[in-house]
Design an enzyme around this catalytic site. Structure first.
Site, PDB file in Angstrom:
ATOM      1  N   SER A 124      -7.918  67.639 -46.888  1.00 41.70           N
ATOM      2  CA  SER A 124      -8.029  67.794 -45.440  1.00 41.70           C
ATOM      3  C   SER A 124      -6.752  68.399 -44.866  1.00 41.70           C
ATOM      4  CB  SER A 124      -8.248  66.414 -44.828  1.00 41.70           C
ATOM      5  OG  SER A 124      -8.086  66.465 -43.427  1.00 41.70           O
ATOM      6  N   TYR A 148      -6.203  56.928 -43.915  1.00 43.69           N
ATOM      7  CA  TYR A 148      -7.113  57.970 -44.399  1.00 43.69           C
ATOM      8  C   TYR A 148      -6.320  59.174 -44.918  1.00 43.69           C
ATOM      9  CZ  TYR A 148     -10.031  62.152 -44.164  1.00 43.69           C
ATOM     10  OH  TYR A 148     -10.638  63.344 -44.459  1.00 43.69           O
ATOM     11  N   LYS A 152      -5.736  61.086 -48.896  1.00 47.41           N
ATOM     12  CA  LYS A 152      -5.838  62.505 -49.287  1.00 47.41           C
ATOM     13  C   LYS A 152      -4.520  62.961 -49.913  1.00 47.41           C
ATOM     14  CE  LYS A 152     -10.048  63.082 -47.832  1.00 47.41           C
ATOM     15  NZ  LYS A 152     -11.140  63.084 -48.804  1.00 47.41           N
TER      16      LYS A 152
HETATM   17  P1  NAD Z   1     -19.652  62.054 -45.025  1.00 45.91           P
HETATM   18  O1  NAD Z   1     -19.256  60.648 -44.725  1.00 45.91           O
HETATM   19  O2  NAD Z   1     -20.770  62.644 -44.259  1.00 45.91           O
HETATM   20  O3  NAD Z   1     -19.984  62.181 -46.587  1.00 45.91           O
HETATM   21  C1  NAD Z   1     -19.341  61.418 -47.562  1.00 45.91           C
HETATM   22  C2  NAD Z   1     -20.406  60.845 -48.482  1.00 45.91           C
HETATM   23  O4  NAD Z   1     -19.770  60.073 -49.504  1.00 45.91           O
HETATM   24  C3  NAD Z   1     -21.385  59.911 -47.761  1.00 45.91           C
HETATM   25  O5  NAD Z   1     -22.710  60.304 -48.057  1.00 45.91           O
HETATM   26  C4  NAD Z   1     -21.062  58.531 -48.324  1.00 45.91           C
HETATM   27  O6  NAD Z   1     -22.212  57.714 -48.399  1.00 45.91           O
HETATM   28  C5  NAD Z   1     -20.501  58.879 -49.707  1.00 45.91           C
HETATM   29  N1  NAD Z   1     -19.571  57.904 -50.268  1.00 45.91           N
HETATM   30  C6  NAD Z   1     -18.463  57.360 -49.706  1.00 45.91           C
HETATM   31  N2  NAD Z   1     -17.874  56.513 -50.561  1.00 45.91           N
HETATM   32  C7  NAD Z   1     -18.612  56.523 -51.708  1.00 45.91           C
HETATM   33  C8  NAD Z   1     -18.508  55.858 -52.956  1.00 45.91           C
HETATM   34  N3  NAD Z   1     -17.541  54.978 -53.202  1.00 45.91           N
HETATM   35  N4  NAD Z   1     -19.452  56.095 -53.899  1.00 45.91           N
HETATM   36  C9  NAD Z   1     -20.456  56.963 -53.651  1.00 45.91           C
HETATM   37  N5  NAD Z   1     -20.602  57.630 -52.492  1.00 45.91           N
HETATM   38  C10 NAD Z   1     -19.682  57.406 -51.537  1.00 45.91           C
HETATM   39  O7  NAD Z   1     -18.336  62.942 -44.876  1.00 45.91           O
HETATM   40  P2  NAD Z   1     -18.188  64.534 -44.844  1.00 45.91           P
HETATM   41  O8  NAD Z   1     -17.822  64.938 -43.465  1.00 45.91           O
HETATM   42  O9  NAD Z   1     -19.321  65.188 -45.509  1.00 45.91           O
HETATM   43  O10 NAD Z   1     -16.855  64.684 -45.705  1.00 45.91           O
HETATM   44  C11 NAD Z   1     -16.892  64.885 -47.100  1.00 45.91           C
HETATM   45  C12 NAD Z   1     -15.484  64.841 -47.647  1.00 45.91           C
HETATM   46  O11 NAD Z   1     -14.690  65.798 -46.975  1.00 45.91           O
HETATM   47  C13 NAD Z   1     -14.774  63.497 -47.440  1.00 45.91           C
HETATM   48  O12 NAD Z   1     -14.009  63.228 -48.577  1.00 45.91           O
HETATM   49  C14 NAD Z   1     -13.889  63.745 -46.240  1.00 45.91           C
HETATM   50  O13 NAD Z   1     -12.761  62.929 -46.239  1.00 45.91           O
HETATM   51  C15 NAD Z   1     -13.524  65.203 -46.434  1.00 45.91           C
HETATM   52  N6  NAD Z   1     -13.168  65.872 -45.177  1.00 45.91           N
HETATM   53  C16 NAD Z   1     -14.050  65.863 -44.133  1.00 45.91           C
HETATM   54  C17 NAD Z   1     -13.704  66.480 -42.939  1.00 45.91           C
HETATM   55  C18 NAD Z   1     -14.629  66.456 -41.754  1.00 45.91           C
HETATM   56  O14 NAD Z   1     -14.169  66.749 -40.648  1.00 45.91           O
HETATM   57  N7  NAD Z   1     -15.925  66.170 -41.898  1.00 45.91           N
HETATM   58  C19 NAD Z   1     -12.457  67.098 -42.818  1.00 45.91           C
HETATM   59  C20 NAD Z   1     -11.585  67.099 -43.900  1.00 45.91           C
HETATM   60  C21 NAD Z   1     -11.961  66.475 -45.082  1.00 45.91           C
HETATM   61  C1  UD1 Z   2      -9.970  65.035 -37.178  1.00 44.28           C
HETATM   62  C2  UD1 Z   2      -9.403  63.914 -37.982  1.00 44.28           C
HETATM   63  C3  UD1 Z   2      -8.418  64.475 -39.004  1.00 44.28           C
HETATM   64  C4  UD1 Z   2      -9.052  65.558 -39.843  1.00 44.28           C
HETATM   65  C5  UD1 Z   2      -9.531  66.648 -38.916  1.00 44.28           C
HETATM   66  C6  UD1 Z   2     -10.198  67.764 -39.677  1.00 44.28           C
HETATM   67  C7  UD1 Z   2      -9.476  62.075 -36.374  1.00 44.28           C
HETATM   68  C8  UD1 Z   2      -8.690  61.216 -35.431  1.00 44.28           C
HETATM   69  N1  UD1 Z   2      -8.758  62.998 -37.058  1.00 44.28           N
HETATM   70  O1  UD1 Z   2      -8.918  65.400 -36.309  1.00 44.28           O
HETATM   71  O2  UD1 Z   2      -7.983  63.450 -39.851  1.00 44.28           O
HETATM   72  O3  UD1 Z   2      -8.111  66.102 -40.724  1.00 44.28           O
HETATM   73  O4  UD1 Z   2     -10.463  66.068 -37.980  1.00 44.28           O
HETATM   74  O5  UD1 Z   2     -11.494  67.471 -39.940  1.00 44.28           O
HETATM   75  O6  UD1 Z   2     -10.678  61.906 -36.559  1.00 44.28           O
HETATM   76  N2  UD1 Z   2     -11.170  65.288 -28.549  1.00 44.28           N
HETATM   77  C9  UD1 Z   2     -11.469  65.017 -27.227  1.00 44.28           C
HETATM   78  N3  UD1 Z   2     -12.453  64.118 -26.955  1.00 44.28           N
HETATM   79  C10 UD1 Z   2     -13.159  63.477 -27.951  1.00 44.28           C
HETATM   80  C11 UD1 Z   2     -12.844  63.757 -29.292  1.00 44.28           C
HETATM   81  C12 UD1 Z   2     -11.832  64.677 -29.554  1.00 44.28           C
HETATM   82  O7  UD1 Z   2     -10.860  65.583 -26.307  1.00 44.28           O
HETATM   83  O8  UD1 Z   2     -14.035  62.648 -27.636  1.00 44.28           O
HETATM   84  C13 UD1 Z   2     -10.129  66.304 -28.834  1.00 44.28           C
HETATM   85  C14 UD1 Z   2      -8.979  65.806 -29.680  1.00 44.28           C
HETATM   86  O9  UD1 Z   2      -7.964  65.264 -28.877  1.00 44.28           O
HETATM   87  C15 UD1 Z   2      -8.555  67.092 -30.407  1.00 44.28           C
HETATM   88  C16 UD1 Z   2      -9.877  67.864 -30.554  1.00 44.28           C
HETATM   89  O10 UD1 Z   2     -10.759  67.328 -29.585  1.00 44.28           O
HETATM   90  O11 UD1 Z   2      -7.682  67.848 -29.604  1.00 44.28           O
HETATM   91  C17 UD1 Z   2     -10.512  67.717 -31.941  1.00 44.28           C
HETATM   92  O12 UD1 Z   2     -10.622  66.336 -32.242  1.00 44.28           O
HETATM   93  P1  UD1 Z   2     -11.408  65.836 -33.553  1.00 44.28           P
HETATM   94  O13 UD1 Z   2     -12.749  66.442 -33.584  1.00 44.28           O
HETATM   95  O14 UD1 Z   2     -11.313  64.353 -33.579  1.00 44.28           O
HETATM   96  O15 UD1 Z   2     -10.576  66.495 -34.758  1.00 44.28           O
HETATM   97  P2  UD1 Z   2      -9.015  66.372 -35.126  1.00 44.28           P
HETATM   98  O16 UD1 Z   2      -8.241  65.747 -34.050  1.00 44.28           O
HETATM   99  O17 UD1 Z   2      -8.561  67.716 -35.556  1.00 44.28           O
END
Ligand code: NAD
Ligand code: UD1
Length: 335
Positions: A124, A148, A152
């Protein structure tokens, strides 16, 4: 090639599974549904028009994971499984460290025992911490501000160690920026439990009347309109990046980080107005205090991914908002 997709029932994993099936990969999904629903599997099959095997398995259970590797000849793993809510990680640090670290250690051990040494890991942009200035490049110093983020950070370090010790391993550390949007079919999208913490799912719920208004967390940042700037990337572009990373793993060894973003920042108000355009409604909002731990601006330098993976995001904010609206309109109560 047969790919194990851990966390494949989740938001990014489900979109990536569709892209993998479309490209002709065989996949096996392993998930424990801790943050997803079984219904998603049928939707992946429907959208891709292809079948795949599924193992309901907690990656923290090493025996269950070994059974997956015993049952299938896995060539490479894409590891999405993990807990990802920043706020929750501050309330339940041990649960986050256990789930994210133990699952990844089990996975790497199982992979090693079964001679599988190609891994694409979901890292991330959070690993850039609060002290770097955007655009972020992969060589910047890393840190974290919450449990969290530390998971990572630690997993990246662990995987660098694995690759240093055994030169046959190949690990792509994909640092995602802010994935939003949904599959154009309207069948797959982000469906968080409870009240969303993140901007885009919150806006989607305001648009369908499930939440009354958006709270904008601060309008006094040093940004063009005072609201926070982030690098939003369409989840399908992000999914495609994983296929490029798999190809990279087939041709390279070592642990290598890659930013996956667009290279452009959008403010909170720009996203809100983009979504208003897509849904044809004015969406209510009010300005609230800054959210603790937020930074003003985060966006990626994506030139490394372009050069070394041959990947570049193709979709823009209009596409993200259109597809996000299409998804929530068709699934106002979630998946
Ligand atoms: P998500 O929660 O939708 O998907 C994660 C999946 O992993 C879920 O289906 C959950 O049931 C499964 N899971 C969690 N722990 C598990 C375990 N111990 N065994 C088996 N399954 C398990 O999340 P996502 O948004 O699809 O994110 C996927 C990955 O990307 C995560 O590792 C997250 O940290 C990373 N990531 C997400 C974002 C984002 O903004 N969505 C940003 C940066 C990194
Ligand atoms: C989130 C995660 C971060 C991850 C990143 C990329 C959190 C707190 N942080 O951060 O760990 O690496 O996504 O996926 O979840 N905002 C509002 N109102 C809201 C929600 C958000 O104004 O109700 C603003 C926030 O202040 C920020 C922007 O929208 O400026 C984006 O927020 P968000 O979607 O939570 O993402 P990140 O802050 O980038």
């Amino acid at each position: 090639m047969k790919i194990l997709v851990t966390g494949g029932a989740g938001y990014i994993g489900s979109h990536t599974s569709v892209e993998l099936l479309d490209a002709g990969y065989e996949i096996v999904i392993a998930d424990n549904f801790s943050n997803s629903k079984p219904e998603v599997l049928e939707r992946i099959r429907k959208v891709a028009g292809k079948d795949f095997d599924f193992c309901e398995c907690d990656l923290c259970d090493k025996e269950a994971l070994d059974k997956v590797f015993d049952s299938y000849d896995i060539d490479a793993v894409i590891h999405f499984a993990g807990l990802k809510a920043v706020g929750e990680s501050c309330e339940k640090p041990l649960e986050y460290y256990r789930n994210n670290l133990v699952s990844t250690m089990n996975l790497c051990e199982s992979m090693r025992e079964h001679g599988c040494k190609k891994l694409v890991f979901s890292s991330s942009a959070t690993v850039y911490g609060m002290n770097n200035t955007a655009p972020y490049t992969e060589d910047m110093p890393l840190s974290a501000t919450n449990p969290y983020g530390w998971t990572k950070f630690m997993i990246e370090e662990m995987l660098r160690g694995v690759c240093a010790a055994d030169k046959e391993w190949s690990v792509a550390l994909l640092r995602y920026f802010n994935p939003i949007g949904a599959h154009s079919s309207g069948q797959l999208g982000e469906d968080p439990n409870g009240i969303p913490n993140n901007l885009f799912p919150y806006i989607m719920r305001v648009a369908v009347g499930k939440l009354p208004e958006l709270g904008v967390f601060g309008d006094d940042y040093d940004t063009p309109d005072g609201t926070g700037v982030r690098d939003y990337i369409h989840v399908v572009d992000l999914a495609k990046g994983h296929l490029k990373a798999l190809e990279w793993c087939s041709e390279n060894v070592g642990a290598e980080p890659f930013n996956l973003g667009t290279g452009n920042g959008s403010s909170v108000l720009e996203v809100l107005h983009g979504f208003e355009k897509a849904c044809g409604k004015t969406l209510p909002y009010s300005v609230k205090p800054r959210r603790a731990g937020d930074i003003a601006t985060s966006f990626a330098d994506c030139s490394k991914a372009e050069k070394q993976l041959g990947w570049k995001a193709e979709l823009g904010m209009e596409d993200m908002c259109r597809d996000g609206w299409n998804f929530i309109k068709n699934n106002p109560n979630g998946l």
